[in-house]
Scaffold this motif. Structure first.
Motif, PDB file in Angstrom:
ATOM      1  N   LEU A   6      -7.615 -11.572  12.091  1.00 21.63           N
ATOM      2  CA  LEU A   6      -7.620 -12.273  10.799  1.00 21.63           C
ATOM      3  C   LEU A   6      -8.916 -12.023  10.045  1.00 21.63           C
ATOM      4  CD1 LEU A   6      -5.977 -15.698  11.771  1.00 21.63           C
ATOM      5  CD2 LEU A   6      -4.948 -13.786  10.516  1.00 21.63           C
ATOM      6  N   LEU A   7     -10.029 -11.986  10.780  1.00 18.64           N
ATOM      7  CA  LEU A   7     -11.319 -11.698  10.152  1.00 18.64           C
ATOM      8  C   LEU A   7     -11.326 -10.301   9.545  1.00 18.64           C
ATOM      9  CD1 LEU A   7     -14.225 -12.535   9.563  1.00 18.64           C
ATOM     10  CD2 LEU A   7     -14.857 -11.658  11.832  1.00 18.64           C
ATOM     11  N   TYR A   8     -10.769  -9.351  10.284  1.00 22.35           N
ATOM     12  CA  TYR A   8     -10.696  -7.974   9.790  1.00 22.35           C
ATOM     13  C   TYR A   8      -9.835  -7.894   8.532  1.00 22.35           C
ATOM     14  CZ  TYR A   8      -9.369  -3.053   9.639  1.00 22.35           C
ATOM     15  OH  TYR A   8      -9.135  -1.767   9.225  1.00 22.35           O
ATOM     16  N   ALA A   9      -8.669  -8.579   8.557  1.00 24.11           N
ATOM     17  CA  ALA A   9      -7.783  -8.575   7.388  1.00 24.11           C
ATOM     18  C   ALA A   9      -8.468  -9.214   6.195  1.00 24.11           C
ATOM     19  CB  ALA A   9      -6.489  -9.313   7.719  1.00 24.11           C
ATOM     20  N   GLY A  10      -9.224 -10.299   6.436  1.00 28.04           N
ATOM     21  CA  GLY A  10      -9.939 -10.952   5.342  1.00 28.04           C
ATOM     22  C   GLY A  10     -10.979 -10.045   4.727  1.00 28.04           C
ATOM     23  N   ARG A  11     -11.689  -9.306   5.568  1.00 28.80           N
ATOM     24  CA  ARG A  11     -12.698  -8.383   5.046  1.00 28.80           C
ATOM     25  C   ARG A  11     -12.055  -7.278   4.217  1.00 28.80           C
ATOM     26  NH1 ARG A  11     -16.541  -7.502  10.404  1.00 28.80           N
ATOM     27  NH2 ARG A  11     -17.612  -9.534  10.319  1.00 28.80           N
ATOM     28  N   ARG A  12     -10.964  -6.718   4.717  1.00 35.30           N
ATOM     29  CA  ARG A  12     -10.288  -5.657   3.977  1.00 35.30           C
ATOM     30  C   ARG A  12      -9.775  -6.159   2.641  1.00 35.30           C
ATOM     31  NH1 ARG A  12      -8.452  -0.978   5.834  1.00 35.30           N
ATOM     32  NH2 ARG A  12      -8.226  -0.765   3.571  1.00 35.30           N
ATOM     33  N   LEU A  13      -9.216  -7.361   2.615  1.00 36.68           N
ATOM     34  CA  LEU A  13      -8.733  -7.919   1.349  1.00 36.68           C
ATOM     35  C   LEU A  13      -9.884  -8.174   0.388  1.00 36.68           C
ATOM     36  CD1 LEU A  13      -5.988 -10.422   2.575  1.00 36.68           C
ATOM     37  CD2 LEU A  13      -5.632  -8.311   1.286  1.00 36.68           C
ATOM     38  N   VAL A  19      -0.603   8.182   6.309  1.00 35.27           N
ATOM     39  CA  VAL A  19      -0.026   8.947   5.203  1.00 35.27           C
ATOM     40  C   VAL A  19       0.819   8.047   4.311  1.00 35.27           C
ATOM     41  CG1 VAL A  19       1.652  10.750   4.635  1.00 35.27           C
ATOM     42  CG2 VAL A  19      -0.072  11.162   6.385  1.00 35.27           C
ATOM     43  N   LEU A  20       1.605   7.172   4.914  1.00 37.74           N
ATOM     44  CA  LEU A  20       2.442   6.264   4.130  1.00 37.74           C
ATOM     45  C   LEU A  20       1.592   5.381   3.223  1.00 37.74           C
ATOM     46  CD1 LEU A  20       5.264   5.060   6.552  1.00 37.74           C
ATOM     47  CD2 LEU A  20       5.521   6.374   4.445  1.00 37.74           C
ATOM     48  N   GLY A  21       0.495   4.862   3.763  1.00 42.48           N
ATOM     49  CA  GLY A  21      -0.374   4.020   2.953  1.00 42.48           C
ATOM     50  C   GLY A  21      -0.936   4.761   1.763  1.00 42.48           C
ATOM     51  N   LEU A  22      -1.341   6.017   1.978  1.00 44.25           N
ATOM     52  CA  LEU A  22      -1.892   6.810   0.883  1.00 44.25           C
ATOM     53  C   LEU A  22      -0.809   7.238  -0.107  1.00 44.25           C
ATOM     54  CD1 LEU A  22      -4.356   9.067   2.917  1.00 44.25           C
ATOM     55  CD2 LEU A  22      -4.910   7.062   1.530  1.00 44.25           C
ATOM     56  N   GLN A  23       0.407   7.454   0.383  1.00 41.53           N
ATOM     57  CA  GLN A  23       1.487   7.901  -0.481  1.00 41.53           C
ATOM     58  C   GLN A  23       1.961   6.812  -1.442  1.00 41.53           C
ATOM     59  OE1 GLN A  23       3.215  10.912  -0.982  1.00 41.53           O
ATOM     60  NE2 GLN A  23       1.407  11.709   0.047  1.00 41.53           N
ATOM     61  N   ILE A  49      -3.433  -1.910  -2.567  1.00 42.99           N
ATOM     62  CA  ILE A  49      -4.391  -2.497  -1.627  1.00 42.99           C
ATOM     63  C   ILE A  49      -3.676  -3.287  -0.540  1.00 42.99           C
ATOM     64  CG2 ILE A  49      -6.214  -4.244  -1.427  1.00 42.99           C
ATOM     65  CD1 ILE A  49      -7.134  -3.315  -4.237  1.00 42.99           C
ATOM     66  N   LEU A  50      -2.688  -4.088  -0.933  1.00 41.08           N
ATOM     67  CA  LEU A  50      -1.967  -4.898   0.043  1.00 41.08           C
ATOM     68  C   LEU A  50      -1.231  -4.032   1.056  1.00 41.08           C
ATOM     69  CD1 LEU A  50      -1.109  -7.736   0.920  1.00 41.08           C
ATOM     70  CD2 LEU A  50       0.823  -7.562  -0.657  1.00 41.08           C
ATOM     71  N   VAL A  51      -0.593  -2.966   0.589  1.00 39.95           N
ATOM     72  CA  VAL A  51       0.135  -2.083   1.500  1.00 39.95           C
ATOM     73  C   VAL A  51      -0.820  -1.430   2.490  1.00 39.95           C
ATOM     74  CG1 VAL A  51       1.429   0.084   1.635  1.00 39.95           C
ATOM     75  CG2 VAL A  51       2.077  -1.651  -0.037  1.00 39.95           C
ATOM     76  N   ASN A  52      -1.982  -0.995   2.028  1.00 36.99           N
ATOM     77  CA  ASN A  52      -2.924  -0.343   2.930  1.00 36.99           C
ATOM     78  C   ASN A  52      -3.512  -1.317   3.951  1.00 36.99           C
ATOM     79  OD1 ASN A  52      -3.803   2.696   2.278  1.00 36.99           O
ATOM     80  ND2 ASN A  52      -3.113   1.716   0.395  1.00 36.99           N
ATOM     81  N   VAL A  53      -3.700  -2.572   3.563  1.00 42.79           N
ATOM     82  CA  VAL A  53      -4.158  -3.573   4.540  1.00 42.79           C
ATOM     83  C   VAL A  53      -3.083  -3.799   5.603  1.00 42.79           C
ATOM     84  CG1 VAL A  53      -4.769  -6.003   4.860  1.00 42.79           C
ATOM     85  CG2 VAL A  53      -5.745  -4.722   2.959  1.00 42.79           C
TER      86      VAL A  53
END
Length: 320
Positions: free
Chosen positions: A2-9, A244-248, A296-300
């Motif tokens: 959860l901490l990691y997800a919070g930082r990425r967001l 790749v999916l995240g970047l696409q 951003i949400l998809v890449n997280v």
């Protein structure tokens, strides 16, 4: 985790704020006056009417004042009103969002359903004729612009089979069959690059995994090649595919702008196209913010899925 997800967001929101600021400044540099374009068809427009409308839209104020008003509204969840019809930008986006999401999801689905088996087949039959053909098709798929591929599909189907996609869009609620027929060609054109990227990445990743020591150990225990590829090597090869999916997603969202115009799909891509032509600044900004938030949400989510595929990543991600 959860901490990691919070930082990425948090990082994603900072990037989104920077993008919104740059777009706010850049669209002001686009040639053309928003008010004059809006009143161009009105007969006998006077300079006083133009000045009044400019004041109503707040375009007579300094850029910094306009930016401060935009930031203040954004902090309250208000993207402002459209210059074209004075409707809330959020309302216009939400009306168009479902069509764009459907097109994007169909394009991703097409890319996965063809890219994964093509990539696996190419890796299993590497250096064979099948592998060479798959690699050639992957290069073609990544090289062709999606709008040009869409025009080729329309032209060839019309010349060879006398068929063209419907000109009138129907939502899934109105007619699911007509909707899917309408979305078929744009989804193929939009998903071709995704399919090619997945196939190439999966081939490289799978070949690397198949040559690893743990795969040799599994084979030495008498496991069949099908079990080795599908159960053991396949799962370990999926992490680059998710990357790749995240970047696409960014490529797909950008491709909707032209493809939705070509196929008369009333989505956010068409909305951006219309807004740029009308210099509708609030709509342009609102669409960019929505597109950025989706990306951003998809890449997280993709980053978090790494831990589902490979549990060893969970601890690294949580402490990152």
């Amino acid at each position: 985790m959860l901490l990691y997800a919070g930082r990425r967001l948090t990082y994603g929101l900072l990037v989104l704020a920077l993008v919104a600021t740059l777009v706010f400044l850049i669209i002001r540099l686009i040639p053309g006056d928003a008010v004059r374009l809006q009143l161009a068809d009105a007969p006998g427009v006077t300079q006083a009417q133009i000045d009044q409308r400019t004041a109503e839209l707040g375009l007579d104020k300094p850029i910094l004042t306009q930016f401060g008003h935009f930031v203040s509204g954004l902090a309250q969840g208000d993207l402002g009103d459209s210059f074209d019809d004075d409707r809330p930008v959020t309302t216009k986006i939400l009306e168009r969002l479902p069509a764009t999401l459907e097109l994007g999801l169909l394009a991703i689905l097409f890319g996965i359903l063809l890219g994964v088996p093509f990539g696996m087949l190419s890796a299993i039959r590497h250096h064979s004729v099948v592998d060479n053909v798959m690699r050639f098709l992957a290069v073609i798929g990544m090289s062709l612009p999606n709008f040009w591929l869409a025009l080729l599909l329309i032209t060839f189907l019309a010349l060879w089979f006398g068929w063209s996609p419907p000109l009138v869009y129907a939502s899934p609620a109105e007619s699911l069959g007509q909707n899917l027929i309408h979305m078929l060609l744009p989804a193929i054109a939009l998903g071709a690059a995704t399919m090619a990227s997945i196939a190439r990445m999966l081939r490289s990743s799978l070949l690397e995994v198949l040559g690893s020591n743990f795969i040799r150990t599994i084979r030495s225990r008498g496991a069949s090649e099908r079990v080795v590829v599908l159960k053991h090597a396949g799962r370990s090869s999926l992490i680059p595919v998710f990357t790749v999916l995240g970047l696409q997603v960014g490529h797909i969202l950008g491709g909707t702008v032209i493809l939705e115009r070509i196929f008369a799909i009333p989505g956010m891509g068409s909305l951006i196209f219309e807004a740029v032509g009308q210099r509708d600044y609030p709509v342009i900004l609102g669409c960019v913010i929505f597109y950025g938030a989706i990306f951003i949400l998809v890449n997280v989510v993709v980053d978090l899925l790494y831990a589902v595929i490979d549990p060893r990543i969970r601890y690294e991600g949580a402490s990152a």
